[in-house]
Design an enzyme around this catalytic site. Structure first.
Site, PDB file in Angstrom:
ATOM      1  N   GLU A 110      24.175  -8.873  14.309  1.00 38.26           N
ATOM      2  CA  GLU A 110      24.546  -7.800  13.388  1.00 38.26           C
ATOM      3  C   GLU A 110      23.840  -7.883  12.045  1.00 38.26           C
ATOM      4  OE1 GLU A 110      28.754  -7.478  12.609  1.00 38.26           O
ATOM      5  OE2 GLU A 110      28.988  -9.621  12.408  1.00 38.26           O
ATOM      6  N   LYS A 143      32.342  -1.636   7.848  1.00 39.82           N
ATOM      7  CA  LYS A 143      33.238  -2.772   7.683  1.00 39.82           C
ATOM      8  C   LYS A 143      34.513  -2.572   8.480  1.00 39.82           C
ATOM      9  CE  LYS A 143      34.710  -6.656   6.129  1.00 39.82           C
ATOM     10  NZ  LYS A 143      34.204  -7.830   6.871  1.00 39.82           N
ATOM     11  N   LYS A 203      27.076 -12.750  15.078  1.00 38.66           N
ATOM     12  CA  LYS A 203      26.631 -12.868  13.676  1.00 38.66           C
ATOM     13  C   LYS A 203      25.130 -12.656  13.593  1.00 38.66           C
ATOM     14  CE  LYS A 203      29.441 -12.448  11.965  1.00 38.66           C
ATOM     15  NZ  LYS A 203      30.777 -12.315  12.416  1.00 38.66           N
ATOM     16  N   CYS A 235      33.777   5.861   6.459  1.00 39.06           N
ATOM     17  CA  CYS A 235      33.823   6.727   5.286  1.00 39.06           C
ATOM     18  C   CYS A 235      34.715   6.147   4.201  1.00 39.06           C
ATOM     19  CB  CYS A 235      34.368   8.095   5.678  1.00 39.06           C
ATOM     20  SG  CYS A 235      33.518   8.842   7.049  1.00 39.06           S
ATOM     21  N   ARG A 244      31.543  -0.757   3.190  1.00 38.72           N
ATOM     22  CA  ARG A 244      32.179  -0.268   4.415  1.00 38.72           C
ATOM     23  C   ARG A 244      31.165   0.402   5.354  1.00 38.72           C
ATOM     24  NH1 ARG A 244      37.795   0.740   3.879  1.00 38.72           N
ATOM     25  NH2 ARG A 244      37.570   2.475   5.315  1.00 38.72           N
ATOM     26  N   TRP A 265      30.183   8.328   6.885  1.00 38.16           N
ATOM     27  CA  TRP A 265      29.562   7.648   8.025  1.00 38.16           C
ATOM     28  C   TRP A 265      29.611   8.670   9.147  1.00 38.16           C
ATOM     29  CZ3 TRP A 265      30.887   5.576  12.923  1.00 38.16           C
ATOM     30  CH2 TRP A 265      30.060   4.553  13.378  1.00 38.16           C
ATOM     31  N   HIS A 319      22.928 -19.088  37.142  1.00 35.74           N
ATOM     32  CA  HIS A 319      23.281 -18.042  38.114  1.00 35.74           C
ATOM     33  C   HIS A 319      22.539 -16.741  37.825  1.00 35.74           C
ATOM     34  CE1 HIS A 319      26.244 -20.539  40.036  1.00 35.74           C
ATOM     35  NE2 HIS A 319      26.674 -20.893  38.837  1.00 35.74           N
ATOM     36  N   GLU A 336      30.768 -15.577  19.090  1.00 35.39           N
ATOM     37  CA  GLU A 336      30.809 -15.171  17.689  1.00 35.39           C
ATOM     38  C   GLU A 336      29.483 -15.479  16.993  1.00 35.39           C
ATOM     39  OE1 GLU A 336      32.362 -13.418  15.770  1.00 35.39           O
ATOM     40  OE2 GLU A 336      32.101 -14.155  13.725  1.00 35.39           O
ATOM     41  N   ASN A 341      38.322  11.289   5.438  1.00 33.39           N
ATOM     42  CA  ASN A 341      38.045  10.159   6.343  1.00 33.39           C
ATOM     43  C   ASN A 341      38.819  10.413   7.624  1.00 33.39           C
ATOM     44  OD1 ASN A 341      36.778   8.974   4.220  1.00 33.39           O
ATOM     45  ND2 ASN A 341      38.164   7.220   4.054  1.00 33.39           N
ATOM     46  N   GLY A 342      38.219  10.076   8.775  1.00 36.69           N
ATOM     47  CA  GLY A 342      38.946  10.231  10.041  1.00 36.69           C
ATOM     48  C   GLY A 342      38.307  11.321  10.888  1.00 36.69           C
TER      49      GLY A 342
HETATM   50  O1  M6R Z   1      38.915  -5.423  10.698  1.00 36.72           O
HETATM   51  P1  M6R Z   1      38.878  -5.965  12.106  1.00 36.72           P
HETATM   52  O2  M6R Z   1      39.018  -7.471  12.144  1.00 36.72           O
HETATM   53  O3  M6R Z   1      39.835  -5.298  13.037  1.00 36.72           O
HETATM   54  O4  M6R Z   1      37.409  -5.630  12.617  1.00 36.72           O
HETATM   55  C1  M6R Z   1      37.049  -5.875  13.945  1.00 36.72           C
HETATM   56  C2  M6R Z   1      35.559  -5.749  14.123  1.00 36.72           C
HETATM   57  O5  M6R Z   1      35.122  -4.454  13.822  1.00 36.72           O
HETATM   58  C3  M6R Z   1      34.793  -6.747  13.228  1.00 36.72           C
HETATM   59  O6  M6R Z   1      35.186  -8.058  13.464  1.00 36.72           O
HETATM   60  C4  M6R Z   1      33.281  -6.618  13.453  1.00 36.72           C
HETATM   61  O7  M6R Z   1      32.944  -7.062  14.746  1.00 36.72           O
HETATM   62  C5  M6R Z   1      32.522  -7.387  12.386  1.00 36.72           C
HETATM   63  N1  M6R Z   1      31.396  -6.635  11.946  1.00 36.72           N
HETATM   64  C6  M6R Z   1      32.049  -8.711  12.846  1.00 36.72           C
HETATM   65  O8  M6R Z   1      31.320  -9.395  11.888  1.00 36.72           O
END
Ligand code: M6R
Length: 607
Positions: free
Chosen positions: A487, A602, A484, A2, A27, A75, A503, A480, A101-102
């Site tokens: 997502e 985000k 990428k 949010c 976000r 959100w 395995h 990683e 927010n929260g």
């Molecule tokens: O702001 P942060 O680095 O704590 O965020 C952690 C994860 O939410 C963040 O890295 C998320 O996995 C990303 N979408 C990856 O691209």
């Protein structure tokens, strides 16, 4: 997640709020709304879906005339993303409107209590209880009503509140959810993220937990929850207008990938001196007197950066290091004590799971070193010392420069710790520092060497199963790289330790399966070639990532992404960059919403 924006001053509030909400789009959200105080009283507009729909509904804000107001992107957590559940929420009498927010953890009990008192609820949200509490606690004093209300709330919240009896007055409240005030001449504003207000202000204040602020056009007062005035600490906003703009790039993600050489320079330059890594006084009091072990904790990409960092610290310092997902660490009764150094990584510094894990570690007596990009964020307040990654604002939901700067800072930190522990000779330390000096140029080279990535993305990433395999640091990078791809392109991709395939998972490899084989560990090349042959024998096509001139890989794989050699501990940084681009081009080919992937936020500020 949010987003909140608030404004009071001489401009029309609604266009200001819409512009702030657009800056928060990255976000992630699924509905949006505005409440503006005008001559006719409180005016409300809410909608599910994109901000553009809200802009159309309000004719760019012209339909809500007035000079103060609040806005929100939601959100969904409690209740579906519908018009009714969108914020702002209004009290029964229509006097108060609130954005939030929260999560209000005791909302169910409050809702039952308020319903028994005659309040009728319109939405399914936890937020609506706040609007009703304000109305019930109101006796003509807006500030007192707010204090009575926050005294009843449990959980995390940032709030924006307006009251029809006080046009021109807007309140901002913070408890465990970020909120920043922007100060101006004859106008003031606030937002949950600097991006929303940076174009309008040069002076800002970060509210602390347990504080609220009254904003009027002529000034801002900050109080603690007991109503005592607080002297705010003002900081300068030095975002150029281009920092949050695409600057000609098609997407923020592409811009941020291309910015990595510069981001790495600014992350590393202050930590390199006279040919050596030197953190000066940056580690402050974060190092335990006797370093028994290191625990790295984070979520998502930051956790995967931590997996690379674990290997670097263990190798250089010879102390046991574990990398723990922050969302798991809290519940694992971790072996953490006064001789543990906890390193918490977060681009945003606001990830709820990471903050909770850090609190848990602190309660067990550990020292906490935070590696963070967002200055002044919540994590920086919880840590004994902070290492900023200085990557600049990262707007795309998918982390790119956030991740690589984390890996670079962690690797430099490994060298710093090794120096302090006397584990490396001076020539070894100089060689490591030389690699770090060269890293930004190596990343640029990794981009320049691979103009064929859009075509490779088309051939390898658009259909069928997709596996990323590697060993050692290559395996950590594979995790990683697969994230990428998942997502932003919504393609199912899995990362495996290459030796684990046989395995079980190799059962899934068949004609046409794509395998991306990360082969930067020269000492493990023979083993990787065996893995490549195993999958090829079952019909897979193999795209390898390997150092320039590695002939054995050229012969074994179908195609090769070439990266410069940077040394065993730094390869992960140069290696991930073409894989970020591979994911980007696949997502672009598939027509995905690259900067704002579905279902993602985000900064994940709920646990
Ligand atoms: O702001 P942060 O680095 O704590 O965020 C952690 C994860 O939410 C963040 O890295 C998320 O996995 C990303 N979408 C990856 O691209």
């Amino acid at each position: 997640m949010c987003g909140i924006v608030g404004y009071t001053g001489g401009r029309e509030a609604a266009p200001f709020l819409l512009s702030g909400l657009r800056a928060l789009e990255y976000r992630g959200y699924d509905s949006a709304g505005l409440a503006v105080m005008g001559e006719g009283g409180l005016q409300l507009a809410k909608t599910s879906g994109r901000i553009e729909r809200l802009a159309e509904k309000t004719r760019g804000g012209a339909a809500l005339p007035g000079r103060s107001g609040i806005g929100h992107t939601r959100w969904a957590t409690h209740g579906a993303p519908t018009d009714v559940n969108a914020h702002p929420h209004v009290s029964c009498g229509g006097r108060f409107a609130v954005v939030h927010n929260g999560i209000i953890e005791n909302y169910a009990a409050l809702r039952a209590e308020l319903t028994a008192l005659g309040c009728s609820f319109r939405s399914e949200t936890d937020t609506e209880v706040i609007a009703h509490l304000l109305e019930l606690g109101y006796d003509g004093d807006f500030r007192e009503a707010l204090m009575r209300t926050v005294a009843r709330l449990e959980g995390s919240y940032a709030l924006g509140v307006v009251c029809t009896d006080f046009p021109g007055e807007v309140y901002a409240v913070r408890e465990a959810s970020p909120l920043i005030l922007g100060l101006g001449a004859g106008e003031n504003c606030f937002a949950s993220d600097l991006a929303a207000i940076a174009p309008y202000t040069k002076s800002a204040v970060r509210l602390e937990d347990g504080q609220f602020a009254r904003l009027r056009p002529e000034g801002v007062q900050v109080y603690d929850f007991a109503g005592r005035p607080v002297e705010p600490e003002i900081f300068r906003v030095d975002w150029g207008p281009e920092a949050a703009e695409k600057g000609g790039w098609e997407h923020f993600m592409l811009k941020e990938i291309m910015e990595q050489p510069r981001a790495l320079r600014s992350a590393l330059a202050p930590r390199l001196r006279d040919g050596l890594v030197d953190f000066g006084a940056e580690l402050g009091s974060a190092l335990p007197e006797r370093l028994g072990s290191v625990v790295i904790t984070a979520c998502g990409s930051a956790y995967y950066a931590g997996c690379v960092g674990k290997l670097a610290i263990e190798r250089l310092c010879r102390v046991p290091v574990t990398a723990e997902l922050a969302s798991e660490l809290r519940y694992s009764d971790p072996l953490i004590g006064e001789d543990t150094l906890v390193i918490a990584l977060s681009q945003s510094g606001e990830t709820a799971d990471t903050l909770a894990a850090v609190r848990e570690c602190r309660s067990r007596g550990a020292k906490v070193l935070a590696i963070v990009n967002a200055e002044g964020s919540s994590l920086t307040k919880l840590a004994d010392a902070v290492l900023y990654t200085r990557a600049g604002p990262e707007i795309a939901v998918a982390s790119t420069k956030g991740y690589t700067t984390q890996v670079a800072v962690l690797t430099a930190l490994a060298a710093e710790l090794a120096r302090r522990l006397g584990r490396l000779t001076e020539p070894e330390l100089r060689e490591l520092a030389a690699g770090l000096y060269r890293l930004p140029d190596a990343v640029q080279k990794a981009i320049d060497l691979n103009p064929g990535l859009p075509e490779l993305a088309r051939r390898y990433c658009l259909g069928g199963a997709l596996y990323y395999i590697g060993r050692g640091t290559d395996r950590a990078v594979a995790l990683e790289a697969a994230l990428k791809m998942k997502e932003i392109s919504y393609r199912h991709a899995e990362a495996y330790a290459a030796g684990e395939l046989k395995h079980g998972t190799i059962a899934l490899v068949e004609e046409g399966t794509s395998v991306v084989a990360l082969c930067c560990r020269t000492e493990l090349l023979g083993k990787m070639i065996s893995s490549i042959e195993e999958v090829k024998a079952r019909g897979a096509k193999v795209l390898a990532v390997a150092p320039a001139g590695e002939r054995r890989i050229l012969a074994a794989a179908d195609d090769v992404i070439t990266v410069p050699r940077t040394g065993p501990l730094l390869d992960p940084v140069a290696e991930i960059v073409p894989l970020q681009l591979l994911a980007y081009y696949a997502a672009r080919e598939l027509g995905c919403d690259i900067d704002k992937p579905k279902n993602l936020a985000k900064s994940v500020t709920v646990e």
